[in-house]
Design a protein around this motif. Structure first.
Motif, PDB file in Angstrom:
ATOM      1  N   PRO A 266      -6.069  26.281  47.762  1.00 23.60           N
ATOM      2  CA  PRO A 266      -6.646  26.667  46.476  1.00 23.60           C
ATOM      3  C   PRO A 266      -8.114  26.243  46.385  1.00 23.60           C
ATOM      4  N   ALA A 267      -8.895  27.082  45.785  1.00 27.22           N
ATOM      5  CA  ALA A 267     -10.316  26.782  45.565  1.00 27.22           C
ATOM      6  C   ALA A 267     -10.699  27.378  44.222  1.00 27.22           C
ATOM      7  N   PHE A 268     -11.668  26.797  43.585  1.00 28.22           N
ATOM      8  CA  PHE A 268     -12.122  27.344  42.315  1.00 28.22           C
ATOM      9  C   PHE A 268     -13.638  27.461  42.353  1.00 28.22           C
ATOM     10  N   MET A 269     -14.101  28.557  41.805  1.00 31.34           N
ATOM     11  CA  MET A 269     -15.521  28.865  41.796  1.00 31.34           C
ATOM     12  C   MET A 269     -16.065  28.536  40.410  1.00 31.34           C
ATOM     13  N   THR A 270     -17.056  27.683  40.348  1.00 29.58           N
ATOM     14  CA  THR A 270     -17.597  27.283  39.053  1.00 29.58           C
ATOM     15  C   THR A 270     -18.950  27.918  38.754  1.00 29.58           C
ATOM     16  N   SER A 271     -19.454  28.743  39.650  1.00 28.11           N
ATOM     17  CA  SER A 271     -20.776  29.327  39.440  1.00 28.11           C
ATOM     18  C   SER A 271     -20.819  30.249  38.223  1.00 28.11           C
ATOM     19  N   LEU A 272     -19.695  30.842  37.861  1.00 29.26           N
ATOM     20  CA  LEU A 272     -19.661  31.721  36.698  1.00 29.26           C
ATOM     21  C   LEU A 272     -19.210  30.988  35.430  1.00 29.26           C
ATOM     22  N   TRP A 273     -18.772  29.773  35.569  1.00 27.86           N
ATOM     23  CA  TRP A 273     -18.296  28.973  34.438  1.00 27.86           C
ATOM     24  C   TRP A 273     -19.437  28.079  33.973  1.00 27.86           C
ATOM     25  N   LYS A 274     -20.140  28.477  32.946  1.00 27.15           N
ATOM     26  CA  LYS A 274     -21.321  27.749  32.482  1.00 27.15           C
ATOM     27  C   LYS A 274     -21.069  26.956  31.198  1.00 27.15           C
ATOM     28  N   HIS A 275     -19.859  27.037  30.645  1.00 27.59           N
ATOM     29  CA  HIS A 275     -19.578  26.440  29.343  1.00 27.59           C
ATOM     30  C   HIS A 275     -19.715  24.915  29.345  1.00 27.59           C
ATOM     31  N   ARG A 276     -18.971  24.268  30.223  1.00 28.82           N
ATOM     32  CA  ARG A 276     -19.007  22.813  30.355  1.00 28.82           C
ATOM     33  C   ARG A 276     -18.272  22.445  31.639  1.00 28.82           C
ATOM     34  N   PRO A 277     -18.451  21.248  32.143  1.00 28.23           N
ATOM     35  CA  PRO A 277     -17.786  20.852  33.392  1.00 28.23           C
ATOM     36  C   PRO A 277     -16.262  20.933  33.255  1.00 28.23           C
ATOM     37  N   LEU A 278     -15.589  21.327  34.350  1.00 26.74           N
ATOM     38  CA  LEU A 278     -14.127  21.443  34.324  1.00 26.74           C
ATOM     39  C   LEU A 278     -13.452  20.126  33.978  1.00 26.74           C
ATOM     40  N   GLY A 279     -14.103  19.022  34.282  1.00 23.75           N
ATOM     41  CA  GLY A 279     -13.553  17.711  33.961  1.00 23.75           C
ATOM     42  C   GLY A 279     -13.559  17.395  32.473  1.00 23.75           C
ATOM     43  N   GLU A 280     -14.205  18.241  31.674  1.00 18.22           N
ATOM     44  CA  GLU A 280     -14.234  18.050  30.220  1.00 18.22           C
ATOM     45  C   GLU A 280     -13.348  19.055  29.482  1.00 18.22           C
ATOM     46  N   VAL A 281     -12.823  20.040  30.185  1.00 19.99           N
ATOM     47  CA  VAL A 281     -12.042  21.103  29.550  1.00 19.99           C
ATOM     48  C   VAL A 281     -10.560  20.723  29.548  1.00 19.99           C
ATOM     49  N   LEU A 282      -9.975  20.651  28.365  1.00 23.60           N
ATOM     50  CA  LEU A 282      -8.541  20.375  28.270  1.00 23.60           C
ATOM     51  C   LEU A 282      -7.756  21.580  28.789  1.00 23.60           C
ATOM     52  N   ALA A 283      -6.712  21.311  29.566  1.00 23.78           N
ATOM     53  CA  ALA A 283      -5.880  22.397  30.095  1.00 23.78           C
ATOM     54  C   ALA A 283      -5.274  23.204  28.952  1.00 23.78           C
ATOM     55  N   THR A 284      -4.883  22.517  27.871  1.00 25.91           N
ATOM     56  CA  THR A 284      -4.279  23.219  26.734  1.00 25.91           C
ATOM     57  C   THR A 284      -5.294  24.112  26.037  1.00 25.91           C
ATOM     58  N   ASP A 285      -6.557  23.736  26.027  1.00 26.16           N
ATOM     59  CA  ASP A 285      -7.596  24.591  25.437  1.00 26.16           C
ATOM     60  C   ASP A 285      -7.830  25.829  26.298  1.00 26.16           C
ATOM     61  N   PHE A 286      -7.888  25.633  27.600  1.00 26.93           N
ATOM     62  CA  PHE A 286      -8.192  26.744  28.501  1.00 26.93           C
ATOM     63  C   PHE A 286      -7.058  27.774  28.535  1.00 26.93           C
ATOM     64  N   PHE A 287      -5.826  27.313  28.710  1.00 28.01           N
ATOM     65  CA  PHE A 287      -4.703  28.237  28.827  1.00 28.01           C
ATOM     66  C   PHE A 287      -4.086  28.602  27.482  1.00 28.01           C
ATOM     67  N   GLY A 288      -4.434  27.875  26.441  1.00 24.05           N
ATOM     68  CA  GLY A 288      -3.845  28.139  25.136  1.00 24.05           C
ATOM     69  C   GLY A 288      -4.707  28.993  24.235  1.00 24.05           C
ATOM     70  N   ALA A 289      -5.793  29.508  24.755  1.00 25.72           N
ATOM     71  CA  ALA A 289      -6.688  30.326  23.937  1.00 25.72           C
ATOM     72  C   ALA A 289      -5.993  31.615  23.500  1.00 25.72           C
ATOM     73  N   THR A 290      -6.334  32.054  22.318  1.00 26.24           N
ATOM     74  CA  THR A 290      -5.783  33.308  21.811  1.00 26.24           C
ATOM     75  C   THR A 290      -6.923  34.237  21.443  1.00 26.24           C
ATOM     76  N   THR A 291      -6.628  35.488  21.428  1.00 26.40           N
ATOM     77  CA  THR A 291      -7.627  36.476  21.059  1.00 26.40           C
ATOM     78  C   THR A 291      -6.949  37.644  20.362  1.00 26.40           C
ATOM     79  N   VAL A 292      -7.695  38.318  19.546  1.00 22.59           N
ATOM     80  CA  VAL A 292      -7.176  39.501  18.868  1.00 22.59           C
ATOM     81  C   VAL A 292      -7.385  40.698  19.794  1.00 22.59           C
ATOM     82  N   VAL A 293      -6.334  41.488  19.977  1.00 22.89           N
ATOM     83  CA  VAL A 293      -6.421  42.668  20.828  1.00 22.89           C
ATOM     84  C   VAL A 293      -6.260  43.897  19.958  1.00 22.89           C
ATOM     85  N   GLU A 294      -7.213  44.790  20.055  1.00 22.48           N
ATOM     86  CA  GLU A 294      -7.130  46.044  19.316  1.00 22.48           C
ATOM     87  C   GLU A 294      -6.887  47.158  20.318  1.00 22.48           C
TER      88      GLU A 294
END
Length: 98
Positions: free
Chosen positions: A56-84
């Motif tokens: 497994p490898a992860f590419m962070t060049s496109l992830w500019k929000h904040r370091p992965l070490g600061e992102v809660l797993a529940t925030d990343f995978f628990g995000a919701t969005t409205v779909v039209e």
């Protein structure tokens, strides 16, 4: 060249239903409880190359929000969005009892 090989097999329909990466990732996420302080980087580092049959490898060049070490797993995978969909909902009438 590496792959995300299939995991298991459904005898009834004759197909694999999930790839190894998704299966192993879901196993890790099952251990995370609501309100957990588990970081996204911790989940990614726990992915076992032996079980994945790939590295497994992860590419962070496109992830500019904040370091992965600061992102809660529940925030990343628990995000919701409205779909039209652009399609009106199918009308369902209330069931009547006779």
């Amino acid at each position: 060249d590496e792959n995300s090989y299939s995991w298991g097999h459904d005898q009834y329909i004759g197909l694999s239903l999930v790839d190894r990466f998704t299966y192993v990732l879901l196993e890790q996420m099952d251990k995370v409880i609501i309100g957990s302080e588990t970081k996204l980087i911790d989940i990614l580092r726990r992915l076992d190359p032996h079980r994945l049959m790939s590295n497994p490898a992860f590419m962070t060049s496109l992830w500019k929000h904040r370091p992965l070490g600061e992102v809660l797993a529940t925030d990343f995978f628990g995000a919701t969005t409205v779909v039209e969909t652009g399609v009106p909902p199918y009308p369902i009438s209330a069931a009547t009892s006779d």
